[in-house]
Every structure is written in C-alpha cells, then in structure tokens.
Design a protein around this motif. Structure first.
Motif, PDB file in Angstrom:
ATOM      1  N   ALA A   1       0.833  -1.203   0.000  1.00 13.16           N
ATOM      2  CA  ALA A   1       0.000   0.000   0.000  1.00 13.16           C
ATOM      3  C   ALA A   1       0.867   1.252   0.000  1.00 13.16           C
ATOM      4  N   ALA A   2       1.953   1.230   0.758  1.00  9.59           N
ATOM      5  CA  ALA A   2       2.859   2.379   0.779  1.00  9.59           C
ATOM      6  C   ALA A   2       3.488   2.596  -0.587  1.00  9.59           C
ATOM      7  N   ALA A   3       3.829   1.500  -1.281  1.00  7.37           N
ATOM      8  CA  ALA A   3       4.409   1.616  -2.619  1.00  7.37           C
ATOM      9  C   ALA A   3       3.390   2.174  -3.613  1.00  7.37           C
ATOM     10  N   LEU A   4       2.133   1.779  -3.463  1.00  8.60           N
ATOM     11  CA  LEU A   4       1.078   2.275  -4.346  1.00  8.60           C
ATOM     12  C   LEU A   4       0.833   3.760  -4.141  1.00  8.60           C
ATOM     13  N   ARG A   5       0.817   4.176  -2.886  1.00 11.78           N
ATOM     14  CA  ARG A   5       0.417   5.546  -2.558  1.00 11.78           C
ATOM     15  C   ARG A   5       1.599   6.488  -2.449  1.00 11.78           C
ATOM     16  N   ARG A   6       2.804   5.931  -2.494  1.00  8.79           N
ATOM     17  CA  ARG A   6       4.016   6.739  -2.329  1.00  8.79           C
ATOM     18  C   ARG A   6       4.021   7.474  -1.008  1.00  8.79           C
ATOM     19  N   THR A   7       3.448   6.870   0.002  1.00  8.79           N
ATOM     20  CA  THR A   7       3.429   7.451   1.343  1.00  8.79           C
ATOM     21  C   THR A   7       3.338   6.328   2.346  1.00  8.79           C
ATOM     22  N   GLU A   8       3.818   6.553   3.543  1.00 11.52           N
ATOM     23  CA  GLU A   8       3.696   5.556   4.610  1.00 11.52           C
ATOM     24  C   GLU A   8       2.569   5.908   5.564  1.00 11.52           C
ATOM     25  N   ARG A   9       1.836   6.981   5.267  1.00 13.44           N
ATOM     26  CA  ARG A   9       0.724   7.394   6.135  1.00 13.44           C
ATOM     27  C   ARG A   9      -0.545   6.656   5.688  1.00 13.44           C
ATOM     28  N   LEU A  10      -0.569   5.353   5.928  1.00 12.07           N
ATOM     29  CA  LEU A  10      -1.624   4.518   5.359  1.00 12.07           C
ATOM     30  C   LEU A  10      -2.980   4.785   5.981  1.00 12.07           C
ATOM     31  N   HIS A  11      -3.026   5.023   7.282  1.00  9.40           N
ATOM     32  CA  HIS A  11      -4.320   5.224   7.939  1.00  9.40           C
ATOM     33  C   HIS A  11      -4.971   6.516   7.465  1.00  9.40           C
ATOM     34  N   GLU A  12      -4.149   7.456   7.043  1.00 10.07           N
ATOM     35  CA  GLU A  12      -4.682   8.728   6.582  1.00 10.07           C
ATOM     36  C   GLU A  12      -5.589   8.531   5.370  1.00 10.07           C
ATOM     37  N   GLY A  13      -5.195   7.605   4.480  1.00 11.04           N
ATOM     38  CA  GLY A  13      -5.995   7.359   3.298  1.00 11.04           C
ATOM     39  C   GLY A  13      -7.388   6.875   3.636  1.00 11.04           C
ATOM     40  N   ALA A  14      -7.484   5.911   4.557  1.00  9.81           N
ATOM     41  CA  ALA A  14      -8.793   5.395   4.958  1.00  9.81           C
ATOM     42  C   ALA A  14      -9.593   6.455   5.700  1.00  9.81           C
ATOM     43  N   ASP A  15      -8.916   7.222   6.566  1.00  7.37           N
ATOM     44  CA  ASP A  15      -9.615   8.250   7.337  1.00  7.37           C
ATOM     45  C   ASP A  15     -10.174   9.345   6.441  1.00  7.37           C
ATOM     46  N   GLU A  16      -9.522   9.595   5.315  1.00  7.35           N
ATOM     47  CA  GLU A  16      -9.955  10.653   4.415  1.00  7.35           C
ATOM     48  C   GLU A  16     -10.905  10.155   3.331  1.00  7.35           C
TER      49      GLU A  16
END
Length: 386
Positions: free
Chosen positions: A155-170
């Motif tokens: 997921a981090a590789a897909l989103r280019r970020t390690e803030r994974l929970h932020e994606g679900a929260d937003e």
C-alpha cells in the motif's frame, strides 16, 4: 478536499457537509430482477484467480468466459476486485480488465468490487470510469472501498506514502472529490473548478458537444460498519463482503438500513452481499475444490502468498493445529456441494440477511471448475440457457 465546498446533498437536493453530489443518475442499473426461481438478482464477483500450473493469460480468458456465461444465463452484473502483490490474483487493474470484458459482452453490467479509492487520485478514477462508460454506455458500476487491497508495504508503494491510515480516514473527502469530478460540478472559486474528467459531462457543455446522460452509479463496499453507515447516510447502494466477514454481515446491513436517507439515487436501501459458493456434481468434489481456497488463504495470511494450489496439493497438505481451525472456520462460510445444496444455502442466506442481491464468487484452482459452478447454480434456479 475540505472546507465549505465539501458537502453532501440531502434527498431534497440541498447540500449538507461532505460534497457528495446527488447527480448520480436515476438509479437505473442498480436494482436487478430476480431470474428464474432465484429469490433475488444473482451476480458474479471474480478475483481472476491464477492456479498453480496456469498463467495470468489463462486467468483472463477464464474471466471472459465467466462474464459471457453470466450474461447468457441472466446474471445481473459482473464485478472484479482490486488486489495487489498476490500471485494468485490477477485483478490488480480493474479498469483494464473491465475494458477487455466490455469488448466481449453486450448486456451484463460490469464494475469494480471494488476500486480501493485511497490508492488512487480521484481524478484518475473519474477518467478511467468515464472512459469505461464511453465503451459500454449505461452498464458500468463504480464500486469503491477504503482498504488498501493488500499489505501495508505494498500500500505504501502504491500511494508513495507511509501514512496509510490517513488514506482510509480521508475516504469521505476522497469520495466527495471523486463525485464532483464525475458530475463536473466543482463550484466557482474551487481550485479544481477548471479541471474536468474526460470523458465526462464537460463534453456536453462544450460548443457542439453531445454527451451521454449516463454515468457510472457509485456503490460503497465494506466489511465493517464504516462504509455501511456512510452509504446509508448518502443514500447509496451498499455491497458487503460476507464471503470473508460473515460475522459482521447482519450488523452491517442493519446499520446501513438504519442510517439510510432517501436520495436522488435510491428511495430505499439496496444491499448486495458477496458470498463464496461453489457447486459441483457431488459434495465430495465440491469439498475437494474449495479446500484449495482455504490453503491459499492460510498461505496469504501467514505472509506466503502464492498461486492457488491444485486440489491434489490441498488434499495432500497436512493441516495442523490452528491451521485446521482456520480451515473449519473458512469452509463454514462457503456454500458448497451439489447444485441443490448450494441453492438451498443461498436461499437460506437471503432469508437470514434480507439481502437485495447475491454476488457469488467461486474460488477454486481451475477455471473450468469455476465456470461449471456458475452453470450448475444457474441450472438449479432454472435460469435461461441462451
């Protein structure tokens, strides 16, 4: 996006607070018709699985065969799900697969079950599904999930970020942005007001432009209560992953119905559930086939994802301790056996859950086995043969 421009329209057309417009269409294509003697519409969820000894090309050919079979037999829709970094699942790019399937079908609804929205820019999804709508007008569904569809590192590789929970929260804000791109209705002064998803509504407002009135209806997918409540609040159709979260099915559906507010999309709740079901000529063969999926899941959940094992490999595998407990639990959520037994199990599931539609996923090693299962289920319900 956030701020005053991010709001939801209520069932009277007024905006509230999240930016999800009600311009999703008139609900055509959401509610299906129960075929034959089936209690509710029947649909297909395909993971485009790749079995040991087979290639991804073969898996895609099987997907085409299943979609065409489903269309011929009167199933309502066919969805593919987004998964990543799983050797046994060839559905990492739903839009690409759906474009291919659109070229090989004529009537059946095609959609994502779903696109994992936090993995993508909303504009990209609006463009992809606007393109699909242009390819198959009036028969494209856009199902959305908020999970990554993979492990954290991928997921981090897909989103280019390690803030994974932020994606679900937003997710609600991402959904709002996607909807505005689909409807081309960012208000004046919004940073995106001059950006348009093409193909899309902007083509109808351009000089000489003519654009289809259709656009893909949105569905929210979930395996817990978050998306159930959001779908209800927005008056959207809801799809629940009963096939891997059976204990949460009834609570989530209850929450969806309790939260539901009529909208321009739906005047009352509409919920489908994904259900794992496999029919074979006899129960012993059905058990032999579904055991391959159980072993595949054990390997996935212990960090060893691979191709779907053959029935022979699964039969020879020595399940021990917690693995045996997992297999028993996994198989208890699958409806499998003879066609009559599967029909009875599906009927009982509808009675217990009140689901408005069943989306059947048949996970097994071989494409021929999965194709045969859908044919047998169709026969059991007296679905048309041509």
């Amino acid at each position: 996006m956030s701020g005053d421009h991010d709001e939801i329209r209520d069932h009277d057309g007024n905006r509230t607070d999240d930016g999800i417009g009600d311009g999703i269409g008139n609900g055509d294509g959401i509610r299906g018709t129960a075929p034959g003697t089936a209690p509710v519409p029947l649909s297909v969820l395909d993971l485009v699985t790749v079995g040991a000894g087979h290639t991804a090309s073969e898996a895609v050919r099987t997907a085409v065969g299943i979609a065409r079979t489903a269309e011929r037999r009167g199933f309502h829709r066919y969805w593919v799900a987004e998964h990543h970094s799983m050797p046994g699942v060839a559905s990492s790019s739903p839009a690409v697969l759906l474009a291919h399937l659109a070229a090989h079908t004529e009537r059946i609804r095609l959609g994502s079950g779903g696109v994992m929205l936090p993995n993508h820019a909303p504009l990209v999804i609006a463009e992809q599904f606007g393109t699909l709508e242009a390819m198959a007008p009036g028969r494209v569904d856009l199902g959305l999930g908020r999970a990554p569809g993979t492990d954290g590192a991928t997921a981090a590789a897909l989103r280019r970020t390690e803030r994974l929970h932020e994606g679900a929260d937003e997710f609600p804000q991402q959904l709002a942005e996607l909807t505005r791109f689909l409807d081309d209705d960012f208000p004046d002064g919004h940073p995106y007001s001059r950006i348009h998803a093409v193909p899309g509504p902007v083509q109808a407002t351009s000089p000489g432009g003519v654009q289809s009135a259709h656009r893909p209806p949105l569905w929210l997918l979930g395996s817990s209560g978050f998306s159930a409540q959001l779908a209800g609040r927005l008056g959207l159709p809801f799809a629940f992953a009963h096939h891997f979260s059976a204990a949460n099915t009834i609570p989530a559906l209850d929450l969806y119905r309790e939260s539901f507010r009529p909208s321009a999309v739906l005047d009352k709740p509409y919920a489908l559930i994904g259900v794992a079901a496999l029919a074979a000529e006899d129960e012993k063969e059905a058990h032999r086939q579904v055991l391959t999926g159980a072993l595949s899941m054990i390997r996935l959940r212990t960090g060893r994802p691979g191709l779907v094992p053959s029935p022979e490999e699964a039969a020879a595998y020595a399940f021990r301790g917690m693995e045996r407990d997992f297999v028993d639990s996994w198989l208890s959520n699958i409806i499998y056996g003879t066609p009559d037994a599967v029909r009875t199990g599906l009927d009982d599931l509808v009675k217990r859950t009140g689901a408005d539609e069943l989306m059947i996923t048949a996970n097994a090693h071989g494409g021929g086995t999965r194709l045969r299962s859908y044919e047998l289920i169709a026969d059991a319900y007296g679905l048309p043969t041509a």
